[in-house]
Design a protein around this motif. Sequence first.
Motif, PDB file in Angstrom:
ATOM      1  N   SER A  42       0.832  -1.204   0.000  1.00 56.73           N
ATOM      2  CA  SER A  42       0.000   0.000   0.000  1.00 56.73           C
ATOM      3  C   SER A  42       0.866   1.254   0.000  1.00 56.73           C
ATOM      4  CB  SER A  42      -0.929   0.023   1.220  1.00 56.73           C
ATOM      5  OG  SER A  42      -1.882  -0.990   1.135  1.00 56.73           O
ATOM      6  N   LEU A  43       1.938   1.242   0.774  1.00 62.24           N
ATOM      7  CA  LEU A  43       2.842   2.393   0.814  1.00 62.24           C
ATOM      8  C   LEU A  43       3.515   2.613  -0.540  1.00 62.24           C
ATOM      9  CD1 LEU A  43       4.194   4.644   2.426  1.00 62.24           C
ATOM     10  CD2 LEU A  43       5.900   2.983   3.176  1.00 62.24           C
ATOM     11  N   ILE A  44       3.981   1.550  -1.154  1.00 60.26           N
ATOM     12  CA  ILE A  44       4.594   1.667  -2.487  1.00 60.26           C
ATOM     13  C   ILE A  44       3.562   2.159  -3.496  1.00 60.26           C
ATOM     14  CG2 ILE A  44       5.620   0.342  -4.383  1.00 60.26           C
ATOM     15  CD1 ILE A  44       6.893  -1.444  -2.163  1.00 60.26           C
ATOM     16  N   THR A  45       2.338   1.671  -3.391  1.00 61.61           N
ATOM     17  CA  THR A  45       1.263   2.114  -4.285  1.00 61.61           C
ATOM     18  C   THR A  45       0.970   3.595  -4.083  1.00 61.61           C
ATOM     19  OG1 THR A  45       0.303  -0.103  -4.202  1.00 61.61           O
ATOM     20  CG2 THR A  45      -1.096   1.660  -5.043  1.00 61.61           C
ATOM     21  N   ALA A  46       0.959   4.050  -2.836  1.00 63.03           N
ATOM     22  CA  ALA A  46       0.717   5.468  -2.553  1.00 63.03           C
ATOM     23  C   ALA A  46       1.818   6.339  -3.161  1.00 63.03           C
ATOM     24  CB  ALA A  46       0.625   5.699  -1.047  1.00 63.03           C
ATOM     25  N   ILE A  47       3.054   5.899  -3.063  1.00 61.36           N
ATOM     26  CA  ILE A  47       4.168   6.645  -3.665  1.00 61.36           C
ATOM     27  C   ILE A  47       4.035   6.651  -5.187  1.00 61.36           C
ATOM     28  CG2 ILE A  47       6.676   6.652  -4.029  1.00 61.36           C
ATOM     29  CD1 ILE A  47       6.884   5.503  -1.122  1.00 61.36           C
ATOM     30  N   LEU A  48       3.679   5.523  -5.735  1.00 64.56           N
ATOM     31  CA  LEU A  48       3.470   5.414  -7.175  1.00 64.56           C
ATOM     32  C   LEU A  48       2.335   6.328  -7.642  1.00 64.56           C
ATOM     33  CD1 LEU A  48       4.287   3.834  -9.736  1.00 64.56           C
ATOM     34  CD2 LEU A  48       2.585   2.149  -9.099  1.00 64.56           C
ATOM     35  N   LEU A  49       1.246   6.350  -6.881  1.00 67.00           N
ATOM     36  CA  LEU A  49       0.131   7.237  -7.205  1.00 67.00           C
ATOM     37  C   LEU A  49       0.556   8.699  -7.135  1.00 67.00           C
ATOM     38  CD1 LEU A  49      -2.745   5.389  -5.330  1.00 67.00           C
ATOM     39  CD2 LEU A  49      -2.573   5.735  -7.795  1.00 67.00           C
ATOM     40  N   LYS A  50       1.360   9.044  -6.147  1.00 69.38           N
ATOM     41  CA  LYS A  50       1.860  10.408  -6.014  1.00 69.38           C
ATOM     42  C   LYS A  50       2.659  10.803  -7.260  1.00 69.38           C
ATOM     43  CE  LYS A  50       3.665  14.214  -4.210  1.00 69.38           C
ATOM     44  NZ  LYS A  50       2.964  15.451  -4.341  1.00 69.38           N
ATOM     45  N   LEU A  51       3.573   9.948  -7.674  1.00 69.47           N
ATOM     46  CA  LEU A  51       4.397  10.250  -8.846  1.00 69.47           C
ATOM     47  C   LEU A  51       3.548  10.355 -10.117  1.00 69.47           C
ATOM     48  CD1 LEU A  51       7.435   7.912  -8.089  1.00 69.47           C
ATOM     49  CD2 LEU A  51       7.325  10.403  -7.825  1.00 69.47           C
ATOM     50  N   ALA A  52       2.635   9.409 -10.295  1.00 70.78           N
ATOM     51  CA  ALA A  52       1.796   9.408 -11.493  1.00 70.78           C
ATOM     52  C   ALA A  52       0.889  10.642 -11.530  1.00 70.78           C
ATOM     53  CB  ALA A  52       0.953   8.135 -11.544  1.00 70.78           C
ATOM     54  N   LEU A  53       0.288  10.981 -10.402  1.00 73.07           N
ATOM     55  CA  LEU A  53      -0.625  12.125 -10.386  1.00 73.07           C
ATOM     56  C   LEU A  53       0.128  13.447 -10.539  1.00 73.07           C
ATOM     57  CD1 LEU A  53      -3.269  10.977  -7.778  1.00 73.07           C
ATOM     58  CD2 LEU A  53      -3.426  10.989 -10.258  1.00 73.07           C
ATOM     59  N   GLU A  54       1.345  13.527 -10.048  1.00 74.99           N
ATOM     60  CA  GLU A  54       2.144  14.736 -10.264  1.00 74.99           C
ATOM     61  C   GLU A  54       2.429  14.914 -11.758  1.00 74.99           C
ATOM     62  OE1 GLU A  54       3.193  17.270  -8.286  1.00 74.99           O
ATOM     63  OE2 GLU A  54       2.011  16.371  -6.681  1.00 74.99           O
ATOM     64  N   LEU A  55       2.775  13.819 -12.444  1.00 75.41           N
ATOM     65  CA  LEU A  55       3.000  13.892 -13.894  1.00 75.41           C
ATOM     66  C   LEU A  55       1.738  14.327 -14.626  1.00 75.41           C
ATOM     67  CD1 LEU A  55       5.113  10.665 -14.538  1.00 75.41           C
ATOM     68  CD2 LEU A  55       5.888  13.027 -14.721  1.00 75.41           C
ATOM     69  N   VAL A  56       0.602  13.779 -14.230  1.00 71.98           N
ATOM     70  CA  VAL A  56      -0.665  14.106 -14.883  1.00 71.98           C
ATOM     71  C   VAL A  56      -1.036  15.568 -14.640  1.00 71.98           C
ATOM     72  CG1 VAL A  56      -3.146  13.632 -14.845  1.00 71.98           C
ATOM     73  CG2 VAL A  56      -1.512  11.745 -14.888  1.00 71.98           C
ATOM     74  N   VAL A  57      -0.851  16.050 -13.428  1.00 71.52           N
ATOM     75  CA  VAL A  57      -1.171  17.450 -13.122  1.00 71.52           C
ATOM     76  C   VAL A  57      -0.297  18.383 -13.956  1.00 71.52           C
ATOM     77  CG1 VAL A  57      -0.996  19.210 -11.308  1.00 71.52           C
ATOM     78  CG2 VAL A  57      -2.136  17.044 -10.838  1.00 71.52           C
ATOM     79  N   ARG A  58       0.970  18.057 -14.087  1.00 66.88           N
ATOM     80  CA  ARG A  58       1.866  18.887 -14.907  1.00 66.88           C
ATOM     81  C   ARG A  58       1.455  18.851 -16.375  1.00 66.88           C
ATOM     82  NH1 ARG A  58       7.784  19.207 -12.367  1.00 66.88           N
ATOM     83  NH2 ARG A  58       7.141  19.077 -10.194  1.00 66.88           N
ATOM     84  N   ALA A  59       1.088  17.678 -16.864  1.00 68.86           N
ATOM     85  CA  ALA A  59       0.661  17.559 -18.267  1.00 68.86           C
ATOM     86  C   ALA A  59      -0.625  18.347 -18.504  1.00 68.86           C
ATOM     87  CB  ALA A  59       0.465  16.092 -18.630  1.00 68.86           C
ATOM     88  N   LYS A  60      -1.577  18.224 -17.586  1.00 71.74           N
ATOM     89  CA  LYS A  60      -2.827  18.966 -17.733  1.00 71.74           C
ATOM     90  C   LYS A  60      -2.584  20.464 -17.670  1.00 71.74           C
ATOM     91  CE  LYS A  60      -6.289  15.691 -16.109  1.00 71.74           C
ATOM     92  NZ  LYS A  60      -7.311  15.420 -15.091  1.00 71.74           N
ATOM     93  N   SER A  61      -1.708  20.904 -16.796  1.00 72.41           N
ATOM     94  CA  SER A  61      -1.402  22.333 -16.694  1.00 72.41           C
ATOM     95  C   SER A  61      -0.799  22.848 -17.996  1.00 72.41           C
ATOM     96  CB  SER A  61      -0.442  22.594 -15.543  1.00 72.41           C
ATOM     97  OG  SER A  61      -1.050  22.271 -14.317  1.00 72.41           O
ATOM     98  N   ALA A  62       0.082  22.066 -18.600  1.00 71.99           N
ATOM     99  CA  ALA A  62       0.691  22.468 -19.865  1.00 71.99           C
ATOM    100  C   ALA A  62      -0.361  22.566 -20.968  1.00 71.99           C
ATOM    101  CB  ALA A  62       1.788  21.478 -20.268  1.00 71.99           C
ATOM    102  N   VAL A  63      -1.284  21.611 -21.011  1.00 74.66           N
ATOM    103  CA  VAL A  63      -2.338  21.637 -22.024  1.00 74.66           C
ATOM    104  C   VAL A  63      -3.255  22.838 -21.797  1.00 74.66           C
ATOM    105  CG1 VAL A  63      -4.376  20.416 -22.907  1.00 74.66           C
ATOM    106  CG2 VAL A  63      -2.263  19.161 -22.465  1.00 74.66           C
ATOM    107  N   ILE A  64      -3.603  23.112 -20.554  1.00 80.64           N
ATOM    108  CA  ILE A  64      -4.472  24.251 -20.248  1.00 80.64           C
ATOM    109  C   ILE A  64      -3.792  25.563 -20.625  1.00 80.64           C
ATOM    110  CG2 ILE A  64      -5.508  25.559 -18.335  1.00 80.64           C
ATOM    111  CD1 ILE A  64      -6.177  22.806 -17.079  1.00 80.64           C
ATOM    112  N   THR A  65      -2.502  25.677 -20.356  1.00 79.84           N
ATOM    113  CA  THR A  65      -1.762  26.883 -20.729  1.00 79.84           C
ATOM    114  C   THR A  65      -1.783  27.081 -22.244  1.00 79.84           C
ATOM    115  OG1 THR A  65      -0.328  26.674 -18.806  1.00 79.84           O
ATOM    116  CG2 THR A  65       0.493  28.027 -20.622  1.00 79.84           C
ATOM    117  N   ARG A  66      -1.557  26.019 -22.982  1.00 78.52           N
ATOM    118  CA  ARG A  66      -1.594  26.115 -24.451  1.00 78.52           C
ATOM    119  C   ARG A  66      -3.007  26.392 -24.953  1.00 78.52           C
ATOM    120  NH1 ARG A  66       2.643  21.955 -27.164  1.00 78.52           N
ATOM    121  NH2 ARG A  66       4.451  22.695 -26.024  1.00 78.52           N
ATOM    122  N   PHE A  67      -4.006  25.821 -24.276  1.00 78.19           N
ATOM    123  CA  PHE A  67      -5.401  26.052 -24.657  1.00 78.19           C
ATOM    124  C   PHE A  67      -5.745  27.536 -24.542  1.00 78.19           C
ATOM    125  CE2 PHE A  67      -9.913  26.444 -23.615  1.00 78.19           C
ATOM    126  CZ  PHE A  67     -10.493  25.758 -24.669  1.00 78.19           C
TER     127      PHE A  67
END
Length: 143
Positions: A42-67
């Motif tokens: 569960s702890l490893i999964t939580a860390i993995l989720l943190k990393l994945a969601l940080e990447l997604v938030v950055r990607a979404k922010s970049a798309v919104i900025t370009r939009f």
Amino acid sequence: MSNPRGRRFDPIHLVDVLVYLVVLGLFTQFFPSVISESFSVSLITAILLKLALELVVRAKSAVITRFRAAASPVGKVLLALALVATGAGSKFLVLWLTDLLLGDAVHLGGFFLVTVLVITLVLSRTGVRLLLQPRAAVTREIA
């Protein structure tokens, strides 16, 4: 979130992982299709989720900025589609990474349950961050 005190690691990231760990634990308790074999998994999964969601938030922010910067209607439509693809792709990314790294030790349910999990994680993280911010910063953000 920036690191104003010059630390190598911002403590808010640890808070995020702990929030994700609690949410994941609640999901494993209340949804039978969400399975985690142990606390360590569960702890490893939580860390993995943190990393994945940080990447997604950055990607979404970049798309919104370009939009916002797009001038043509075609560009706006394409970027809107990219935003939807990023949102849907984030769930597949989470499922794929957990399967790749943890295999059968963790099962997050299907696409719908992962969507609910990701929404819950983001809302929980936002709520805890608001609780931990100084009062003046919260009133500036709300205003």
